[in-house]
Write a protein that holds these residues in place. Structure first.
Motif, PDB file in Angstrom:
ATOM      1  N   ILE A  85      -6.347   2.073  13.084  1.00 15.92           N
ATOM      2  CA  ILE A  85      -6.678   0.813  12.307  1.00 15.92           C
ATOM      3  C   ILE A  85      -7.258   1.159  11.375  1.00 15.92           C
ATOM      4  CG2 ILE A  85      -7.548  -0.835  12.358  1.00 15.92           C
ATOM      5  CD1 ILE A  85      -6.916  -2.012  15.282  1.00 15.92           C
ATOM      6  N   LEU A  86      -9.105   2.194  11.781  1.00 19.62           N
ATOM      7  CA  LEU A  86      -9.690   2.652  10.643  1.00 19.62           C
ATOM      8  C   LEU A  86      -9.390   2.662   9.307  1.00 19.62           C
ATOM      9  CD1 LEU A  86     -12.614   1.865  10.535  1.00 19.62           C
ATOM     10  CD2 LEU A  86     -13.097   4.071  11.435  1.00 19.62           C
ATOM     11  N   LEU A  89      -7.234   0.899   6.817  1.00 20.62           N
ATOM     12  CA  LEU A  89      -8.031   0.513   6.535  1.00 20.62           C
ATOM     13  C   LEU A  89      -8.830   0.922   5.324  1.00 20.62           C
ATOM     14  CD1 LEU A  89      -9.860  -1.789   9.243  1.00 20.62           C
ATOM     15  CD2 LEU A  89      -8.033  -2.840   7.529  1.00 20.62           C
ATOM     16  N   VAL A  92      -5.704   1.604   2.858  1.00 20.10           N
ATOM     17  CA  VAL A  92      -5.027  -0.112   2.140  1.00 20.10           C
ATOM     18  C   VAL A  92      -6.290  -0.436   1.366  1.00 20.10           C
ATOM     19  CG1 VAL A  92      -5.040  -2.322   3.258  1.00 20.10           C
ATOM     20  CG2 VAL A  92      -3.664  -1.104   3.480  1.00 20.10           C
ATOM     21  N   PHE A  93      -7.202  -0.010   1.115  1.00 19.98           N
ATOM     22  CA  PHE A  93      -8.596   0.199   0.947  1.00 19.98           C
ATOM     23  C   PHE A  93      -8.281   0.628  -0.707  1.00 19.98           C
ATOM     24  CE2 PHE A  93     -12.090   2.349  -2.290  1.00 19.98           C
ATOM     25  CZ  PHE A  93     -13.021   1.167  -2.038  1.00 19.98           C
ATOM     26  N   GLY A 141      -1.128   3.482   4.134  1.00 19.69           N
ATOM     27  CA  GLY A 141      -2.106   3.013   4.668  1.00 19.69           C
ATOM     28  C   GLY A 141      -1.434   0.898   5.468  1.00 19.69           C
ATOM     29  N   LEU A 145      -1.515   0.783   9.288  1.00 21.31           N
ATOM     30  CA  LEU A 145      -1.573  -1.164   9.930  1.00 21.31           C
ATOM     31  C   LEU A 145      -0.462  -1.250  11.167  1.00 21.31           C
ATOM     32  CD1 LEU A 145      -4.033  -2.457   7.669  1.00 21.31           C
ATOM     33  CD2 LEU A 145      -5.037  -1.216   9.144  1.00 21.31           C
TER      34      LEU A 145
END
Length: 200
Positions: A85-86, A89, A92-93, A141, A145
């Motif tokens: 997940i990290l 993220l 995706v950022f 990303g 997720l």
């Protein structure tokens, strides 16, 4: 008798196939096959479901050592999920980097901070890698997720490394093309990912 042997025995006593049991437990048939061949243990939630489906206690399914192994494996899976997940993220950022004014654009004797889409007058061989690496990181990303619970050994083995490699490639692209803010930002993301790997 080991857990895997007990599971095979009680499944056959109930007249269930691996697929039917998997359907009752809301897991894949390969997960049931893995448990029955002794290559792994179910999660605590799956174990509770097995206990409910067969009307037996967890103590009847597992011995003391197996319970310890199960808890350790469950904690490892939770850590792996958190890491995925990290990483997802972080990747995706990178979508936001299309719009943030972090690119340097030379204008006379000044260097302006502009977004990617305001970056005018640069060659396509420079612009296209920017768009490509940001798109790849963002899409990857989203995949991390969405597929965090995907039960495939290759995906589990390589997804973290692919994410780290994308960050390294991004750092190199932005260093070579003289974009220090972007290179620094991706370097920070890379360091955070490496820290997470060693922490785990």
């Amino acid at each position: 008798m080991e857990f895997n042997e007990k599971l095979v025995l009680i499944r056959k006593e109930k007249g269930l196939t691996q697929e039917e049991l998997a359907s009752l437990l809301f897991v894949s048939r390969t997960a049931v096959s893995k448990w029955e061949s002794g290559r792994g243990y179910p999660s605590i939630d799956s174990l509770k479901e097995i206990s409910r489906v067969f009307g037996v206690t967890i103590d009847e399914l597992l011995c003391g050592d197996e319970i310890i192994l199960l808890v350790e494996e469950d904690n490892k899976k939770k850590g792996e999920t958190f890491k995925n997940i990290l990483f997802g993220l972080f990747d995706v950022f990178t979508i936001t980097l299309f719009f943030l004014p972090l690119f340097g654009l030379k204008s006379g004797s000044k260097v302006l901070s502009v977004s990617l889409f305001s970056l005018k007058g640069i060659e396509n061989y420079v612009f296209i890698p920017y768009v490509l690496i940001l798109t790849l990181c963002s899409v990857y990303g989203i995949m991390e997720l969405v597929l965090q619970n995907y039960d495939n050994d290759n995906w589990k083995r390589y997804n973290t490394y692919i994410s780290v490699i994308l960050s390294i490639v991004a750092v190199m692209i932005f260093i070579v093309s003289n974009q220090p803010y972007m290179a620094f930002l991706f370097f920070i993301i890379f360091i955070l990912k490496v820290f997470c790997l060693f922490k785990q």
